[in-house]
Design a protein around this motif. Sequence first.
Motif, mmCIF file in Angstrom:
data_model
loop_
_atom_site.group_PDB
_atom_site.id
_atom_site.type_symbol
_atom_site.label_atom_id
_atom_site.label_comp_id
_atom_site.label_asym_id
_atom_site.label_seq_id
_atom_site.Cartn_x
_atom_site.Cartn_y
_atom_site.Cartn_z
ATOM 1 N N THR A 64 0.830 -1.204 0.000
ATOM 2 C CA THR A 64 0.000 0.000 0.000
ATOM 3 C C THR A 64 0.863 1.253 0.000
ATOM 4 N N TYR A 72 2.597 1.614 -3.489
ATOM 5 C CA TYR A 72 1.658 2.032 -4.535
ATOM 6 C C TYR A 72 1.248 3.495 -4.364
ATOM 7 N N THR A 73 0.853 3.849 -3.147
ATOM 8 C CA THR A 73 0.306 5.197 -2.926
ATOM 9 C C THR A 73 1.378 6.281 -2.945
ATOM 10 N N ASP A 103 5.096 3.959 -9.757
ATOM 11 C CA ASP A 103 4.419 4.633 -10.861
ATOM 12 C C ASP A 103 5.073 4.374 -12.215
ATOM 13 N N PRO A 124 -8.262 -2.084 -10.954
ATOM 14 C CA PRO A 124 -8.575 -0.755 -10.412
ATOM 15 C C PRO A 124 -9.318 -0.863 -9.080
ATOM 16 N N ILE A 125 -9.142 0.146 -8.248
ATOM 17 C CA ILE A 125 -9.896 0.224 -6.999
ATOM 18 C C ILE A 125 -11.186 1.010 -7.284
ATOM 19 N N HIS A 126 -12.326 0.394 -6.970
ATOM 20 C CA HIS A 126 -13.602 1.060 -7.248
ATOM 21 C C HIS A 126 -13.690 2.349 -6.427
ATOM 22 N N PRO A 127 -13.909 3.487 -7.080
ATOM 23 C CA PRO A 127 -13.908 4.764 -6.336
ATOM 24 C C PRO A 127 -15.078 4.911 -5.371
ATOM 25 N N THR A 159 -3.867 5.579 -17.896
ATOM 26 C CA THR A 159 -5.198 5.235 -17.387
ATOM 27 C C THR A 159 -5.733 3.961 -18.019
ATOM 28 N N THR A 173 -9.629 5.206 -14.712
ATOM 29 C CA THR A 173 -8.821 5.184 -13.496
ATOM 30 C C THR A 173 -7.340 5.305 -13.827
ATOM 31 N N ALA A 184 -4.406 4.191 -7.074
ATOM 32 C CA ALA A 184 -5.789 4.064 -7.545
ATOM 33 C C ALA A 184 -6.047 2.704 -8.173
ATOM 34 N N ALA A 185 -4.996 1.932 -8.397
ATOM 35 C CA ALA A 185 -5.104 0.579 -8.948
ATOM 36 C C ALA A 185 -3.929 -0.234 -8.437
#
Length: 551
Positions: free
Chosen positions: A154, A157-158, A163, A197-200, A219, A232, A238-239
Amino acid sequence: MSDLSTSPVSRLFRTQLGFQPKAWPFEEARKLAEHVASKPAERPALLETGYGPSGLPHIGTFGEVARTSWVRQAFTAMTGRPTRLLAFSDDMDGLRKVPDNVPNKEMLSAHLGQPLTRVPDPFGTHSSFAAHNNARLCSFLDSFGFEYEFASATDYYTSGRFDAALRRVLETHDEIVAVILPTLGPERRATYSPVLPIHPKTGQVMQVRMDAVDPDAGTVSWTDDNGERFETLVTGGAAKMQWKADWAMRWYALGVDYEMSGKDLIDSVRLSGRICRILGAPPPVNLTYELFLDEHGQKISKSKGNGLSVEEWLRYAPPESLGQYMFNQPQRAKRLFFDVIPKATDEYLSHVEKAAALQSRLDGAADEAEQAAATTLCVNPAWFIHNGHVPAHAGSPVSFGMLLNLASVANAETPEVLWGFLARYDASVSPQTHPTLATLVERAIVFYADFVRPAKVYRLPDERERTALADLSQALAIYEAEGATAETLQELVFEIGKRHGFEPLRSWFGCLYEVLLGQSEGPRFGGFIALYGVRNTIALIDAALIRGGEA
């Protein structure tokens, strides 16, 4: 680990052409050295271990870190090059199912599909389920003294560390899909993408077909089950990547040089290696280790909680014994249940004794003698378990098996009972002078209470055994006052077994264990007599004969 690069073992690699120790960590280190040979010498070799925090940490995870640490130790001694060990937690994975061995299962079920770092902690002690399990893992590794860096998927990624690699995944999206599709069933082929993708809105990790992939914009476009379309970014958390592509992306992004994995991941290693090459980097060196089995021969599982936990092992034996168990034959499947603990503990103590003797020979030794001692020392498991130097207090004058038998015969419920026998056996030992023995005494009391005492089944002697036992009792009476060494007593036991025609002699020792100790196996009996005391042993034999006579 810097001291290893100047140790006598390291000097052997520099001065003895072709020196190749046979211990498996050195075999792995040689493969790693070849892998990094073309890379700058000042660049640390990166070794990685992976952890899935969907369940509580278990011994399999612990073992992977231990074994990788030993490869790292061998590599340092062999090459002197710097290294890093990254303990990586896949804590951005979605929670697939609720583990069997956690509280508040209903709460967890409401968060299925969400990244583990967004799932509440069912134990109520940390910010998330992943944080709780990550903390458990780190505390175990810290207690064993591992040198490592913890990494959270996490966080990586964040924070943007992935990237550039994620954009590279988009550039090679179709090539990656082509590698994975032949391994999937028809239903999964229709929706597969390496990108999740992470569902928003729901926060769930989405396993859906990509409507469009745009490498320039970074994207992906996709549609959820309700028909709502989303675009996304794959960067910034975000994914995340699908399993095999995620592994390969991490190898590529971080430049991982070494990672071992279980037999159940052989196909995953192969496919991830192909994807890593597509991304533009060679995959790391890999060791495939065999799986641990529970008492029923089933693979241990974090979610099922079968087999042994680290806490359970440490309840019954010191951590070094767990290291010994992990060191033995990593490419061979082994049972991982409570009954393996005493053997592993005594194996460790045996290796410590030999390693300590070799270390003493190294002190002030001439070159040739030093080389001989170092050659033998570096294949000793204790050398690895203690990171290149076995402390003076690591050994024990009494084996764990002997302590268990002493506890069994004495029905010991407290350490003080065993120390009473130990002090009479050797007045120089105490908890202060022999801390390892003190730990073994405490663990023996617990192991005896939980496993030995409930399983004790005494049998009555037959006529020949009664005669031989009576003979042993009378013969021991000679030594009741004057005492005798363990070796002398062992010879006496052998002599009486032969005198009464026990063939093979193990049937005589089987009689001693089953009639006197209530178990099928036991210690070297002469040593047991010396420790338990001649007078006490006579009383033990006489009590067994009385039981037999009453029957």
